[in-house]
Design an enzyme around this catalytic site. Structure first.
Site, short mmCIF file in Angstrom:
data_model
loop_
_atom_site.label_atom_id
_atom_site.label_comp_id
_atom_site.label_asym_id
_atom_site.label_seq_id
_atom_site.Cartn_x
_atom_site.Cartn_y
_atom_site.Cartn_z
CE LYS A 115 36.69 40.49 45.33
NZ LYS A 115 36.32 39.11 44.57
CE LYS A 197 43.87 39.56 41.64
NZ LYS A 197 42.62 38.68 42.25
CE LYS A 200 37.29 38.89 36.34
NZ LYS A 200 36.82 38.61 37.44
P1 TYM Z 1 38.35 34.84 39.22
O1 TYM Z 1 37.43 35.66 38.18
O2 TYM Z 1 39.18 36.38 40.22
O3 TYM Z 1 40.11 35.00 38.33
C1 TYM Z 1 40.06 33.92 36.68
C2 TYM Z 1 40.85 33.19 37.02
O4 TYM Z 1 41.95 34.31 36.74
C3 TYM Z 1 43.05 34.13 37.78
N1 TYM Z 1 43.59 35.98 38.03
C4 TYM Z 1 45.27 35.86 37.85
N2 TYM Z 1 46.36 35.22 36.99
C5 TYM Z 1 47.26 35.88 36.63
N3 TYM Z 1 47.50 37.38 37.28
C6 TYM Z 1 46.22 37.91 38.32
N4 TYM Z 1 46.73 39.58 37.80
C7 TYM Z 1 44.92 36.98 38.24
N5 TYM Z 1 43.84 37.86 38.18
C8 TYM Z 1 42.57 36.75 38.44
C9 TYM Z 1 42.45 33.80 38.72
O5 TYM Z 1 43.24 33.44 39.38
C10 TYM Z 1 41.87 33.18 38.44
O6 TYM Z 1 42.62 31.58 37.97
N6 TYM Z 1 37.51 32.14 42.70
C11 TYM Z 1 37.07 32.13 41.12
C12 TYM Z 1 36.26 31.62 39.90
C13 TYM Z 1 36.04 30.50 40.39
C14 TYM Z 1 36.44 29.19 40.16
C15 TYM Z 1 35.97 28.13 40.49
C16 TYM Z 1 38.35 28.91 39.29
C17 TYM Z 1 35.07 29.83 40.48
N7 TYM Z 1 34.68 29.07 40.68
C18 TYM Z 1 36.48 26.88 40.70
C19 TYM Z 1 38.38 27.73 39.62
C20 TYM Z 1 37.30 26.55 39.52
C21 TYM Z 1 38.00 33.93 40.74
O7 TYM Z 1 36.79 34.51 41.34
O8 TYM Z 1 39.04 34.13 39.40
#
Ligand code: TYM
Length: 332
Positions: A115, A197, A200
């Site tokens: 990023k 990947k 969004k």
């Molecule tokens: P975020 O918002 O990027 O994504 C949310 C969840 O979706 C999963 N994910 C995917 N899984 C499969 N294929 C993909 N292409 C894909 N893109 C996203 C992510 O692995 C995630 O589970 N840092 C985290 C949010 C967060 C969090 C937490 C998660 C903040 N605090 C505490 C767990 C526990 C994030 O940016 O997810």
């Protein structure tokens, strides 16, 4: 006596519209786990501002993510659903943990490296410190399990290291959490560059399916998705586009890769792509209808996130107080 349930914490950022990757990699599993665990599902808006957000879009998306949690089947009676910025313990604990984290650890995070390349000079300090806030989220509830997609594995490992270090420096305080990464769907790939990947935050809308994409858009995007010229539906690294579509179909329909290969043997891609698109539409359309219903009832949503924040604060405050005391702060 009833046995105490193990705890789950997870969250999704309202930093963009949610994708099929978020759904298959995370949300769908949350729904499956909700009966067995005491679950905290959070809309992590503090994480979203690590990159620039338009205030009105952030507001709209935060509520939409909450509505998507409910529409996907997360029961507000059984789970604690809340908005991260409503529970101030997260920011407070994050500072305490920041002072127990090495910057070398943060610079090594691959998501930060990727990023920060994209944002160049204007990378915020928040983007570097982001995994520490994530550690605070998880450790404040003494979560046993964290259901996430594969891209969060490294952040989970760092969370475990931070927790262990705190426990060793002071005295046992935190549960060491385990990741829960699904066997199928842990990494849904871009429809245009299937070695990357699905994200969004991509600039190319054809690279992702949004949970809220209308059926005709879903059909068009799958139809245009990048495949190859081999013409056989086979689960192999040589055909990353087909492999990804097979993963999606298998996940939604509960089919194994062998079953899919057999079903489409000798048929080329047209029929296969059509079935993939229809499977996604069937899965997402009922969710979309419910999301729109929930978004039409803002006071219901408000009721849920207020109750959720109250409960989350109560639970996390106890852990924060423990941290403060061990660090040497004078109780007020
Ligand atoms: P975020 O918002 O990027 O994504 C949310 C969840 O979706 C999963 N994910 C995917 N899984 C499969 N294929 C993909 N292409 C894909 N893109 C996203 C992510 O692995 C995630 O589970 N840092 C985290 C949010 C967060 C969090 C937490 C998660 C903040 N605090 C505490 C767990 C526990 C994030 O940016 O997810």
């Amino acid at each position: 006596m009833e046995e105490k349930k193990k705890v789950i914490f997870s969250g999704i950022q309202p930093s963009g519209n949610l994708t099929l990757g978020n759904y298959l990699g995370a949300l769908k599993n949350w729904v499956k786990l909700q009966d067995e665990y005491d679950c905290y599902y959070c809309v992590v808006d503090l994480h979203a501002i690590t990159v620039k957000q338009e205030p009105k879009d952030l507001r709209r998306r935060t509520l939409e993510v909450l509505a998507i949690y409910l529409a996907a089947g997360i029961d507000p009676e059984k789970n604690t659903i809340f908005i991260q910025s409503h529970v101030s313990t997260h920011s407070e604990a994050s500072w305490l943990l920041n002072c127990n984290t090495y910057i070398g650890e943060l610079f090594r995070m691959t998501q930060y490296k990727d990023k920060s390349k994209r944002y160049g000079e204007s990378v915020s300090a928040g983007l570097l410190n982001y995994p520490v806030l994530m550690a605070a989220d998880i450790l404040l509830y003494n979560a046993d399990l964290v259901p996430v997609g594969g891209d969060q594995k490294q952040h989970l490992e760092l969370t475990r290291d931070i927790a262990q270090r705190f426990n060793n420096t002071y005295s046992p305080t935190f549960t060491i959490p385990e990741p829960y990464i699904p066997k199928s769907g842990a990494k849904i790939m871009s429809l245009q560059e299937p070695t990357k990947k699905m994200s969004k935050s991509s600039d190319n809308p054809n690279s992702y399916i949004l949970i809220m994409d209308p059926p005709n858009v879903i059909r068009k995007k799958i139809n245009r998705s990048v495949t190859d010229s081999l013409g056989t539906v086979k689960y192999t690294d040589d055909q990353p586009g087909i492999k990804n579509l097979m993963t999606i179909l298998g996940n939604i329909k509960g089919m194994t890769m062998e079953e899919i290969e057999k079903k489409y043997e000798g048929q080329g891609y047209a029929n296969f792509k059509k079935d993939v698109a229809e499977a996604i539409v069937e899965e997402l359309e009922p969710i979309q209808n419910k999301v729109n219903e929930y978004l039409g009832d803002k006071s219901y949503l408000e009721d849920i996130y207020k109750k959720g924040a109250e409960k989350a604060y109560k639970v996390s405050y106890k852990v924060l107080r423990k941290m403060q005391k061990k660090i040497g702060f004078i109780p007020r």
